[in-house]
Motif scaffolding. Structure first.
Motif, short mmCIF file in Angstrom:
data_model
loop_
_atom_site.label_atom_id
_atom_site.label_comp_id
_atom_site.label_asym_id
_atom_site.label_seq_id
_atom_site.Cartn_x
_atom_site.Cartn_y
_atom_site.Cartn_z
N GLY A 6 10.47 4.88 -0.70
CA GLY A 6 9.87 3.55 -0.87
C GLY A 6 9.01 3.23 0.34
O GLY A 6 8.87 4.05 1.25
N THR A 7 8.46 2.03 0.32
CA THR A 7 7.57 1.66 1.42
C THR A 7 8.34 1.16 2.65
O THR A 7 9.36 0.49 2.53
CB THR A 7 6.57 0.56 0.99
N VAL A 8 7.81 1.54 3.80
CA VAL A 8 8.18 0.90 5.06
C VAL A 8 6.86 0.25 5.48
O VAL A 8 5.84 0.93 5.55
CB VAL A 8 8.65 1.93 6.10
N PHE A 44 4.26 -3.28 6.91
CA PHE A 44 4.03 -4.55 7.57
C PHE A 44 3.60 -5.54 6.50
O PHE A 44 2.78 -5.21 5.64
CB PHE A 44 2.93 -4.43 8.64
N ASP A 45 4.17 -6.72 6.55
CA ASP A 45 3.83 -7.77 5.59
C ASP A 45 3.21 -8.97 6.31
O ASP A 45 3.54 -9.26 7.47
CB ASP A 45 5.10 -8.30 4.89
N ALA A 46 2.33 -9.66 5.59
CA ALA A 46 1.90 -11.00 6.00
C ALA A 46 2.36 -11.93 4.89
O ALA A 46 2.09 -11.66 3.71
CB ALA A 46 0.39 -11.06 6.15
N GLY A 70 8.48 -5.17 6.66
CA GLY A 70 8.87 -5.31 5.26
C GLY A 70 8.89 -3.95 4.61
O GLY A 70 9.07 -2.93 5.28
N GLY A 71 8.71 -3.94 3.32
CA GLY A 71 8.70 -2.69 2.57
C GLY A 71 9.93 -2.53 1.71
O GLY A 71 11.04 -2.89 2.12
N SER A 72 9.71 -1.99 0.51
CA SER A 72 10.82 -1.82 -0.42
C SER A 72 11.90 -0.90 0.15
O SER A 72 13.09 -1.18 0.02
CB SER A 72 10.30 -1.27 -1.76
N ALA A 77 12.32 3.41 -5.11
CA ALA A 77 11.96 2.01 -4.85
C ALA A 77 10.51 1.80 -5.25
O ALA A 77 9.78 2.75 -5.54
CB ALA A 77 12.20 1.66 -3.39
N ASN A 78 10.09 0.55 -5.21
CA ASN A 78 8.75 0.22 -5.66
C ASN A 78 7.68 0.94 -4.84
O ASN A 78 7.48 0.65 -3.67
CB ASN A 78 8.59 -1.29 -5.54
N ILE A 79 7.00 1.87 -5.51
CA ILE A 79 5.86 2.58 -4.93
C ILE A 79 5.15 3.22 -6.11
O ILE A 79 5.63 3.13 -7.23
CB ILE A 79 6.31 3.61 -3.84
N THR A 109 9.88 -1.27 -9.93
CA THR A 109 8.43 -1.19 -9.98
C THR A 109 7.87 -2.60 -9.84
O THR A 109 8.60 -3.53 -9.53
CB THR A 109 7.95 -0.51 -11.27
N MET A 110 6.57 -2.78 -10.04
CA MET A 110 6.00 -4.13 -9.96
C MET A 110 4.75 -4.24 -10.83
O MET A 110 4.25 -3.23 -11.35
CB MET A 110 5.69 -4.51 -8.52
N ASN A 111 4.26 -5.48 -10.96
CA ASN A 111 3.13 -5.73 -11.85
C ASN A 111 1.91 -4.84 -11.55
O ASN A 111 1.25 -4.36 -12.47
CB ASN A 111 2.76 -7.22 -11.85
N THR A 170 10.77 -12.83 -0.09
CA THR A 170 10.32 -11.43 0.02
C THR A 170 11.50 -10.51 0.31
O THR A 170 12.29 -10.76 1.22
CB THR A 170 9.29 -11.28 1.16
N GLY A 171 11.59 -9.44 -0.45
CA GLY A 171 12.61 -8.44 -0.19
C GLY A 171 13.93 -8.71 -0.89
O GLY A 171 14.83 -7.86 -0.85
N ALA A 172 14.03 -9.86 -1.56
CA ALA A 172 15.30 -10.16 -2.25
C ALA A 172 15.62 -9.09 -3.28
O ALA A 172 16.76 -8.64 -3.40
CB ALA A 172 15.22 -11.54 -2.91
N GLY A 173 14.61 -8.66 -4.02
CA GLY A 173 14.82 -7.67 -5.08
C GLY A 173 15.28 -6.33 -4.51
O GLY A 173 16.18 -5.68 -5.06
N ASP A 174 14.65 -5.90 -3.44
CA ASP A 174 15.02 -4.61 -2.84
C ASP A 174 16.38 -4.69 -2.16
O ASP A 174 17.14 -3.73 -2.16
CB ASP A 174 13.97 -4.20 -1.81
N THR A 175 16.67 -5.83 -1.58
CA THR A 175 17.98 -6.02 -0.96
C THR A 175 19.06 -5.99 -2.03
O THR A 175 20.11 -5.36 -1.86
CB THR A 175 18.04 -7.37 -0.21
P1 AMP Z 1 10.50 -7.68 -3.29
O1 AMP Z 1 11.92 -7.25 -3.09
O2 AMP Z 1 10.03 -7.42 -4.69
O3 AMP Z 1 10.23 -9.07 -2.80
O4 AMP Z 1 9.61 -6.67 -2.40
C1 AMP Z 1 8.95 -7.05 -1.22
C2 AMP Z 1 8.44 -5.85 -0.45
O5 AMP Z 1 7.71 -4.96 -1.29
C3 AMP Z 1 7.49 -6.28 0.64
O6 AMP Z 1 8.13 -6.17 1.90
C4 AMP Z 1 6.27 -5.35 0.53
O7 AMP Z 1 5.98 -4.67 1.73
C5 AMP Z 1 6.65 -4.37 -0.56
N1 AMP Z 1 5.54 -4.16 -1.50
C6 AMP Z 1 4.64 -5.07 -1.93
N2 AMP Z 1 3.75 -4.51 -2.78
C7 AMP Z 1 4.11 -3.20 -2.90
C8 AMP Z 1 3.61 -2.11 -3.66
N3 AMP Z 1 2.53 -2.23 -4.43
N4 AMP Z 1 4.24 -0.91 -3.55
C9 AMP Z 1 5.33 -0.80 -2.78
N5 AMP Z 1 5.86 -1.78 -2.03
C10 AMP Z 1 5.26 -2.99 -2.09
#
Ligand code: AMP
Length: 305
Positions: free
Chosen positions: A7-9, A11-13, A26-28, A122-124, A146-148, A231-236
């Motif tokens: 998954g992603t590691v 930086f988020d704004a 941040g990051g999934s 994870a979401n990628i 995944t995501m939209n 942010t990150g609630a879903g991945d957590t």
């Molecule tokens: P969530 O748990 O869905 O709120 O995921 C938030 C995290 O997903 C953030 O910290 C982002 O860095 C990461 N994220 C956002 N967009 C993407 C994407 N397209 N692919 C992978 N990771 C993402």
């Protein structure tokens, strides 16, 4: 042993109605690993640029997280996501996504990373999820998120991965979007028809709904007065859920239900502050305490009818 996650590691704004940060971790893969490591060993597979310093990597230190699979690419920047929320914190609006170091990332899993109990995609982007899935050797559970963005731009690739996983852990709006169906139960059935054993639907402040071919289980979100940054609630959630399952020998329905509650408990900490600021300071004792509060919240007695 344990979990392998790709998954992603990042930086988020982030901007919420309560404040903003221009650059935070941040990051999934990040949220997932920290949450799952409360229960099991985690091998994190991902990539960062050389702007991701040792100080930032300290988020993983002192936890059951192996970083052999976290590559650092010279001359590249770390994945960047910028998002914003209105008063409805269930809806994140993406302002910018920069894959950066992830654009050319083709991980080769080590022997140890290929043989986890649980594999979490994870979401990628779905091609990367598929590639990692094909390298793994029969984990007990393979799950994906995944995501939209990927539903819109990589639908066929995403469907190919979904057909081969056991669990789909996905947001409510994305279930509807993926199936073009407004009824959540019908949409979930459509995804189950592709092959997964269960679908775990994340419904933000309304909690979680798990649907299998012949059962359903619902848990509320832990009622909090201060929700600061979702942010990150879903991945957590996914980290707590799968981390707990990976630590159990039997995977029956009762364990799945407990796992849903552990995931919900961990997610409830994440949203209390920006980024991983709250999650990183939480102790296992606090997790267990809130688990017991959760049980009291949802308990009710049978009565004779
Ligand atoms: P969530 O748990 O869905 O709120 O995921 C938030 C995290 O997903 C953030 O910290 C982002 O860095 C990461 N994220 C956002 N967009 C993407 C994407 N397209 N692919 C992978 N990771 C993402």
């Amino acid at each position: 042993m344990g979990i392998t996650v790709v998954g992603t590691v990042a930086f988020d704004a982030i901007q919420t109605p309560f404040g903003k940060v221009d650059k935070c971790i941040g990051g999934s893969g990040t949220y997932f690993s920290v949450a799952a490591s409360f229960f099991t060993d985690v091998a994190l597979v991902g990539v960062v640029g050389d702007d991701f310093t040792e100080e930032e990597a300290s988020i993983f230190k002192g936890r059951r997280i192996n970083l052999d699979g976290l590559q650092r690419v010279k001359g590249e920047k770390t994945f960047f996501w910028s998002g914003e929320y209105g008063f409805d914190l269930n809806v994140a609006k993406t302002r910018d996504t920069q894959l950066n170091a992830f654009a050319g990332f083709q991980p080769k899993l080590s022997e140890a990373q290929r043989e986890p109990d649980v594999l979490f995609l994870a979401n990628i982007y779905p091609e990367l999820q598929y590639d990692v899935l094909k390298q793994a050797k029969r984990p007990r559970i393979v799950a994906l998120d995944t995501m939209n963005l990927w539903i819109e731009t990589k639908r066929a690739e995403l469907e190919r991965v979904i057909r081969e996983v056991d669990l789909v852990i996905i947001n409510e709006a994305e279930v509807r979007q993926f199936m073009s169906e407004s009824n959540l139960v019908k949409a979930a059935r459509g995804i189950l028809a592709l092959g997964p054993r269960a679908i775990v639907i994340k419904r933000g402040e309304y909690g979680v709904l798990m649907i299998t071919k012949d059962s359903a289980f619902a848990a509320p979100a832990f009622p909090l007065e201060n929700v600061f940054d979702p942010t990150g609630a879903g991945d957590t959630f996914a980290g707590g859920f799968l981390g707990y399952l990976a630590s159990r020998s039997e995977l029956h329905d009762r364990e799945f239900r407990r796992a849903i509650v552990f995931g919900s408990v961990l997610a409830s900490f994440t949203v209390e502050k920006f980024s991983l600021d709250r999650l990183r300071e939480v102790t296992l004792a606090e997790v267990q305490h809130r688990y017991r509060e959760f049980r009291a919240l949802t308990h009710f007695e049978d009565f004779e009818v």
